[in-house]
Design a protein around this motif. Structure first.
Motif, short mmCIF file in Angstrom:
data_model
loop_
_atom_site.label_atom_id
_atom_site.label_comp_id
_atom_site.label_asym_id
_atom_site.label_seq_id
_atom_site.Cartn_x
_atom_site.Cartn_y
_atom_site.Cartn_z
N ALA A 183 43.89 -7.52 -50.19
CA ALA A 183 43.84 -6.63 -49.03
C ALA A 183 43.16 -5.33 -49.46
O ALA A 183 43.71 -4.58 -50.26
CB ALA A 183 45.24 -6.35 -48.49
N ASN A 184 41.98 -5.11 -48.95
CA ASN A 184 41.23 -3.88 -49.23
C ASN A 184 41.21 -3.07 -47.95
O ASN A 184 40.25 -3.12 -47.17
CB ASN A 184 39.82 -4.23 -49.72
CG ASN A 184 39.00 -3.01 -50.04
OD1 ASN A 184 39.55 -1.94 -50.32
ND2 ASN A 184 37.68 -3.14 -50.00
N ILE A 185 42.31 -2.34 -47.70
CA ILE A 185 42.42 -1.57 -46.45
C ILE A 185 42.72 -0.11 -46.81
O ILE A 185 41.90 0.54 -47.43
CB ILE A 185 43.40 -2.22 -45.46
CG1 ILE A 185 44.69 -2.72 -46.14
CG2 ILE A 185 42.74 -3.42 -44.79
CD1 ILE A 185 45.70 -3.35 -45.19
N LEU A 186 43.87 0.40 -46.46
CA LEU A 186 44.26 1.76 -46.78
C LEU A 186 45.72 1.79 -47.18
O LEU A 186 46.48 0.85 -46.89
CB LEU A 186 44.02 2.70 -45.59
CG LEU A 186 42.57 3.05 -45.24
CD1 LEU A 186 42.54 3.90 -43.99
CD2 LEU A 186 41.87 3.77 -46.39
N ALA A 187 46.14 2.88 -47.81
CA ALA A 187 47.50 2.96 -48.35
C ALA A 187 48.57 2.79 -47.28
O ALA A 187 49.54 2.04 -47.47
CB ALA A 187 47.69 4.28 -49.09
N ALA A 188 48.44 3.47 -46.15
CA ALA A 188 49.50 3.42 -45.13
C ALA A 188 49.72 2.00 -44.61
O ALA A 188 50.86 1.52 -44.57
CB ALA A 188 49.19 4.39 -43.99
N PRO A 189 48.67 1.27 -44.17
CA PRO A 189 48.93 -0.11 -43.74
C PRO A 189 49.39 -1.01 -44.88
O PRO A 189 50.17 -1.94 -44.65
CB PRO A 189 47.60 -0.56 -43.15
CG PRO A 189 46.58 0.41 -43.63
CD PRO A 189 47.29 1.68 -43.86
N LEU A 190 48.94 -0.77 -46.09
CA LEU A 190 49.43 -1.58 -47.21
C LEU A 190 50.93 -1.42 -47.38
O LEU A 190 51.65 -2.41 -47.60
CB LEU A 190 48.72 -1.18 -48.50
CG LEU A 190 47.25 -1.60 -48.65
CD1 LEU A 190 46.67 -1.03 -49.93
CD2 LEU A 190 47.09 -3.11 -48.61
N ILE A 191 51.42 -0.21 -47.28
CA ILE A 191 52.86 0.04 -47.39
C ILE A 191 53.61 -0.67 -46.27
O ILE A 191 54.63 -1.34 -46.49
CB ILE A 191 53.14 1.54 -47.40
CG1 ILE A 191 52.61 2.16 -48.71
CG2 ILE A 191 54.63 1.83 -47.22
CD1 ILE A 191 52.62 3.68 -48.72
N ALA A 192 53.08 -0.56 -45.06
CA ALA A 192 53.74 -1.17 -43.90
C ALA A 192 53.75 -2.69 -43.99
O ALA A 192 54.66 -3.35 -43.45
CB ALA A 192 53.04 -0.73 -42.61
N LEU A 193 52.77 -3.29 -44.66
CA LEU A 193 52.63 -4.74 -44.70
C LEU A 193 53.28 -5.38 -45.93
O LEU A 193 53.16 -6.59 -46.13
CB LEU A 193 51.15 -5.11 -44.68
CG LEU A 193 50.44 -4.90 -43.34
CD1 LEU A 193 48.92 -4.89 -43.53
CD2 LEU A 193 50.85 -5.97 -42.34
N ALA A 194 53.99 -4.62 -46.74
CA ALA A 194 54.55 -5.16 -47.98
C ALA A 194 55.43 -6.38 -47.74
O ALA A 194 55.33 -7.40 -48.43
CB ALA A 194 55.32 -4.07 -48.72
#
Length: 299
Positions: free
Chosen positions: A228-239
Motif C-alpha cells: 500500500a503506497n498511500i498516505l500515513a492517515a489512511p494506512l493507520i485507519a486500514l491496519a
C-alpha cells in the motif's frame, strides 16, 4: 510553429478567476503547476487538488491575434492578482519526445525495470514494466514508489496472491505480476486509477492475472503479500483491514510515509505484524513486516 505563453503565480483562491480570464481571452490551453514545491499525493476520491501557491499558464497562437489576446490578458491579470504575469515565446515541440528524453529505463532492485513503451534495457535478465504517463501518472520515480518496487523485486512472488491497495497507475500491481505473482488484486477509490491500471495491465500482457476493483467490490481473499503506497492517515485507519487480508506469515509493505510519521504508523500495526526497521529514501520511508498469528486487536 511557435506559441506565446503567459504564466502567473497566484494563490489557490485566485485560480478560478485567472483560469476564467485566460479562457475568455482565447487560450488554446490552460495548465496548473505547483509554484512552491508542495507535494500532492493521493487526493481524496473525486477531488481535484491544487497547491496553496499555483502557477497558472495559458498558451496562445504566435500570430497577430494571439499577440493582441496576450496583451489584453496581461493587462487584465495585472488588475486581478498581485504578481506580475510573465510572457514568453515557445518553439513548437513534440511534447511526447521531450518527456521521453527525461524518462529513461530505470532499474529497481536486481532485475526489475520500468521503461517507456518501445524501450528495453540491455539486460537479458530484465523483468520489464512498460509504462507511459497518462491518467493516474506513476512511473516509479517518486521515492515511495521506488521503495515499493525494490521491495517487490526482492521477494519470491512466483505463484503468490498480492493485493496492491491504492494502485494508481497500476505500476506495483503490474510489477508483481511480471515478477511471477499468480494473482494480483489492484484496488483504488479513483475511477481514473482503475481505468489506467486496466489499460496498463493489458499493455504489459498481464491483464488476466490483475483484477482491478473498487475497495467495495474487492473479493474476500487472504493474500500472501500486500503493498500500500498511500498516505500515513489512511494506512493507520486500514491496519485492521490489512491484517484480515493477509495470511499468517504474509508479507506487508507500507509507503507514502514521511520520516516523522513512521512511529505512528508502526504503532498502528504493532499488534498484528512483526515489523522490520524502516527503509528510507529522501524524506520518505517504507515499513515492511510479516503478519502474526491470530487477528489484530481492534480489527
Amino acid at each position: 510553429m511557435s506559441w506565446l505563453q503567459i504564466r502567473v503565480a497566484v494563490r489557490r483562491a485566485e485560480v478560478e478567476a485567472v483560469e476564467a480570464a485566460m479562457e475568455a481571452a482565447g487560450a488554446a490551453a490552460v495548465t496548473f503547476a505547483d509554484a512552491a514545491d508542495e507535494p500532492q499525493l493521493e487526493p481524496p476520491p473525486g477531488a481535484t487538488p491544487l497547491w496553496r501557491a499555483v502557477e497558472v499558464t495559458g498558451l496562445f497562437a504566435d500570430d497577430a491575434e494571439g499577440e493582441a489576446q496576450v496583451r489584453e490578458l496581461e493587462a487584465a491579470l495585472r488588475r486581478l492578482v498581485a504578481n506580475a504575469p510573465v510572457v514568453a515565446r515557445l518553439a513548437d515541440q513534440v511534447w511526447e519526445r521531450v518527456w521521453l528524453d527525461t524518462f529513461r529505463p530505470t532499474r529497481f532492485g536486481r532485475r526489475l525495470w520500468v521503461c517507456p513503451h518501445g524501450q528495453r534495457p540491455d539486460d537479458p535478465e530484465a523483468v520489464v514494466v512498460a509504462l507511459d504517463p497518462g491518467l493516474a501518472f506513476g512511473t516509479g520515480h517518486h521515492p515511495t514508489t521506488a521503495l515499493c518496487l525494490t521491495w517487490l523485486d526482492g521477494g519470491a512472488l512466483a505463484g503468490e496472491t498480492l493485493i496492491d491497495y491504492g494502485c494508481g497507475s497500476g505500476i506495483l500491481a503490474i510489477a508483481a505480476a511480471r515478477l511471477g505473482a499468480a494473482r494480483v488484486i489492484a484496488v483504488d477509490h479513483d475511477p481514473q486509477a482503475l481505468e489506467a491500471t486496466s489499460a496498463n495491465a493489458a499493455a504489459n500482457g498481464v491483464a488476466e492475472r490483475v483484477l482491478v476493483c473498487h475497495p467495495d467490490q474487492a473479493p474476500d481473499v487472504v493474500a500472501d503479500r500486500l503493498v500500500a503506497n498511500i498516505l500515513a492517515a489512511p494506512l493507520i485507519a486500514l491496519a485492521g483491514r490489512f491484517a484480515e487480508c493477509l495470511r499468517p506469515g504474509g508479507a506487508l509493505a507500507l509507503s507514502g510515509i514521511l520520516a516523522e510519521q513512521v512511529e505512528a504508523v508502526a504503532a498502528a500495526y504493532a499488534a498484528g505484524f512483526a515489523l522490520a526497521l524502516p527503509q528510507r529514501r529522501e524524506d520518505w520511508a517504507l515499513l515492511t513486516g510479516r503478519r502474526l498469528e491470530g487477528r489484530q486487536s481492534g480489527a
